[in-house]
Design a protein around this motif. Sequence first.
Motif, PDB file in Angstrom:
ATOM      1  N   ARG A  69     -30.722 -54.032 114.404  1.00  0.00           N
ATOM      2  CA  ARG A  69     -29.273 -54.708 115.335  1.00  0.00           C
ATOM      3  C   ARG A  69     -29.518 -54.710 116.574  1.00  0.00           C
ATOM      4  O   ARG A  69     -30.180 -53.474 117.287  1.00  0.00           O
ATOM      5  N   GLU A  71     -32.700 -53.653 108.144  1.00  0.00           N
ATOM      6  CA  GLU A  71     -31.061 -53.226 108.408  1.00  0.00           C
ATOM      7  C   GLU A  71     -31.465 -52.826 109.995  1.00  0.00           C
ATOM      8  O   GLU A  71     -31.726 -51.488 110.290  1.00  0.00           O
ATOM      9  N   ASN A  76     -26.504 -50.875 106.923  1.00  0.00           N
ATOM     10  CA  ASN A  76     -26.014 -52.036 107.455  1.00  0.00           C
ATOM     11  C   ASN A  76     -26.032 -52.916 107.055  1.00  0.00           C
ATOM     12  O   ASN A  76     -25.301 -53.617 107.412  1.00  0.00           O
ATOM     13  N   GLY A  77     -27.005 -53.222 106.581  1.00  0.00           N
ATOM     14  CA  GLY A  77     -27.607 -54.496 105.770  1.00  0.00           C
ATOM     15  C   GLY A  77     -28.520 -55.457 107.203  1.00  0.00           C
ATOM     16  O   GLY A  77     -28.687 -55.021 108.274  1.00  0.00           O
ATOM     17  N   PRO A  78     -28.318 -56.508 106.985  1.00  0.00           N
ATOM     18  CA  PRO A  78     -29.446 -57.449 107.681  1.00  0.00           C
ATOM     19  C   PRO A  78     -28.750 -57.635 109.473  1.00  0.00           C
ATOM     20  O   PRO A  78     -26.950 -57.764 108.676  1.00  0.00           O
ATOM     21  N   ASP A  79     -29.663 -57.469 109.547  1.00  0.00           N
ATOM     22  CA  ASP A  79     -28.628 -58.174 111.348  1.00  0.00           C
ATOM     23  C   ASP A  79     -28.727 -59.754 111.566  1.00  0.00           C
ATOM     24  O   ASP A  79     -29.458 -60.235 111.978  1.00  0.00           O
ATOM     25  N   GLU A  80     -27.370 -59.963 110.860  1.00  0.00           N
ATOM     26  CA  GLU A  80     -27.098 -61.664 111.065  1.00  0.00           C
ATOM     27  C   GLU A  80     -26.908 -61.507 111.606  1.00  0.00           C
ATOM     28  O   GLU A  80     -27.375 -63.128 112.434  1.00  0.00           O
ATOM     29  N   GLU A  97     -34.827 -60.464 107.750  1.00  0.00           N
ATOM     30  CA  GLU A  97     -33.519 -60.392 106.596  1.00  0.00           C
ATOM     31  C   GLU A  97     -34.116 -59.172 105.679  1.00  0.00           C
ATOM     32  O   GLU A  97     -33.140 -58.140 105.244  1.00  0.00           O
ATOM     33  N   ARG A  98     -35.515 -58.601 105.362  1.00  0.00           N
ATOM     34  CA  ARG A  98     -35.384 -57.280 105.458  1.00  0.00           C
ATOM     35  C   ARG A  98     -35.174 -56.044 105.402  1.00  0.00           C
ATOM     36  O   ARG A  98     -35.868 -54.780 104.964  1.00  0.00           O
TER      37      ARG A  98
END
Length: 338
Positions: free
Chosen positions: A247, A245, A307-311, A242-243
């Motif tokens: 994929r 970025e 691109n932020g965390p890999d949801e 969650e911390r």
Amino acid sequence: MAKKPFDASTLQAFGNAAAGHDGVLSDSSGAVVVKPCTPAEIAFYESITTSHKELAPHLPTYMGQLSLSSGSIPEDESAESGTIQTATGVERLHGRKLATELHIVLENITHGFKKPNVLDLKLGAQLWDDAAKPEKRARLDEVSNATTSGSLGFRIAGMRTWKGVDAPEVEGELKEFAEKNGEGGFWVYNKMYGRKFSAEDVNEGFEAYVYPQGKEQAQLERAREVLAFFLGEVKDIQSVFERKESRMYSASILLVYEGDLDEYANTKKTLASYRPSVEDEDEDEDLPKLAAVKMIDFAHATWQPGNGPDENAIRGMRSTAKILKDLLDQTEKQLGSD
């Protein structure tokens, strides 16, 4: 675990995998696995040691790469693509032809277990990366939509459980999904097993994994300890990603625990009495294990700053944690009522 060179002649077919590609090998000690890989997977592992060290405890130890070139394959009539000379003869690598000479050398997560029970959970609703062709995207989307990959963000990709040499043969609808292996005590579940579950009944797959020999007192007590460990590890993995970025498409969480009840009890005693030695830093490598959780399979993994965390993957971790927590609560309730 120290890095060391490997001789292809000492390699042999690896038998503890629950899922994944064929052609996986192990050294004679069983401490490492050698598997076909992509340059992207090697780059991902190497980036862990240089830029993302906090992830290292949650991945198998990376020990480098190995090229199993044509020089490793005997020059005779049997030396076709997909075979290699190993310590036990000419291996066909489970019938699958080698697609690459490039192999990655990793810690064998099941090493240190006498009878490892293994569960492979493939993460993500989207299972393809940007390089996938349209037909592959469509095929994988169809799998996702029809399974818990789409509804929960993960699915059971494979499973291997020890039931004991006296366990009955596979019966009923499970004949389509499971078979007893050569030792007679393991049941090996194929990839179609996990595809039969929905979000409403996938907990049955977890129960079959955690309670392969029933729900007697000893099994319940082991399940409580194993589930509590699994839950803590999965939450830790979720927290660290969650911390980040990144994929990761088609990466997995691998759960392992000791399937032999007597060995589980003996290992608990061994670990309770263990006192690490300052002189021998590698001594703990030979210790038996009760359970392990690792992230594996990074052939389609990249870092994507901004691109932020890999949801896509994290959603599957959250779903896994919830199921583990529910099973742990049920187990504790049952132990409390006995």
